[in-house]
Design a protein around this motif. Structure first.
Motif, PDB file in Angstrom:
ATOM      1  N   CYS A  13      -8.514 -52.977  13.899  1.00  0.00           N
ATOM      2  CA  CYS A  13      -7.222 -53.177  13.245  1.00  0.00           C
ATOM      3  C   CYS A  13      -7.375 -54.145  12.075  1.00  0.00           C
ATOM      4  O   CYS A  13      -8.067 -55.167  12.187  1.00  0.00           O
ATOM      5  CB  CYS A  13      -6.209 -53.733  14.247  1.00  0.00           C
ATOM      6  N   PHE A  14      -6.724 -53.853  10.944  1.00  0.00           N
ATOM      7  CA  PHE A  14      -6.810 -54.734   9.781  1.00  0.00           C
ATOM      8  C   PHE A  14      -6.307 -56.133  10.108  1.00  0.00           C
ATOM      9  O   PHE A  14      -6.879 -57.129   9.668  1.00  0.00           O
ATOM     10  CB  PHE A  14      -6.016 -54.161   8.600  1.00  0.00           C
ATOM     11  N   ASN A  20     -13.299 -55.731  12.138  1.00  0.00           N
ATOM     12  CA  ASN A  20     -12.979 -55.191  10.825  1.00  0.00           C
ATOM     13  C   ASN A  20     -13.444 -56.203   9.771  1.00  0.00           C
ATOM     14  O   ASN A  20     -12.860 -57.275   9.639  1.00  0.00           O
ATOM     15  CB  ASN A  20     -11.474 -54.940  10.692  1.00  0.00           C
ATOM     16  N   PRO A  21     -14.502 -55.866   9.020  1.00  0.00           N
ATOM     17  CA  PRO A  21     -15.054 -56.839   8.073  1.00  0.00           C
ATOM     18  C   PRO A  21     -14.081 -57.233   6.957  1.00  0.00           C
ATOM     19  O   PRO A  21     -14.212 -58.307   6.376  1.00  0.00           O
ATOM     20  CB  PRO A  21     -16.293 -56.143   7.509  1.00  0.00           C
TER      21      PRO A  21
END
Length: 149
Positions: A13-14, A20-21
């Motif tokens: 998930c953002f 999430n890099p």
């Protein structure tokens, strides 16, 4: 207060995904009053005009907080945004810590009514949200996640 364990195994998930890099990697905590919060310091990459944290990302941050508040209150992951109304009361500045706070206001069957806010480092309310999430069946939820155009 105590951290809420992230229930998403992929972690992409953002807003809350640790894997999430490009994401914000938020962690949510119980606030001791039935709600949740996450602390975040807006980064320069997410500015709108001037040194102001982009309003679209503020809305996303509050949408994320609504999901976590609903999850904390019900234990149900299978809930989706139905509607949200935002008010921008004062600027949120890049580099200045904020706290996103949210709680369940009421539940009517599958409808979760939520309210939240972004507070600046002085504790002043900058942005507010009132929204609704809908609990859906596990089957529908999994089908939504599996669909691709």
């Amino acid at each position: 207060m105590s951290e809420i364990v992230n229930p998403f195994p992929a972690g992409t998930c953002f807003f809350c995904g640790p894997n999430n890099p490009s994401g914000l990697k938020l962690t949510f905590h119980r606030d001791g009053q039935g709600g949740v919060y996450a602390d975040y310091t807006p980064e320069a990459a997410y500015c709108g005009q001037g040194d102001i944290f982009h309003g679209g990302l503020q809305m996303g941050l509050l949408d994320e907080a609504m999901w976590w508040a609903g999850y904390e209150a019900t234990g149900v992951m299978e809930a989706v945004t139905a509607s949200a109304s935002f008010r921008f009361l004062r600027p949120v500045y890049i580099g200045s810590p904020v706290r996103a706070v949210c709680a369940l206001a009421s539940r009517e069957g599958a409808a979760l009514k939520l309210k939240g806010r972004i507070l600046n480092a002085d504790g002043k309310v900058c942005t507010t949200v009132r929204g609704e999430y809908r609990i859906i069946s596990r089957e529908r939820y999994e089908a939504l996640l599996a669909q691709r155009p």
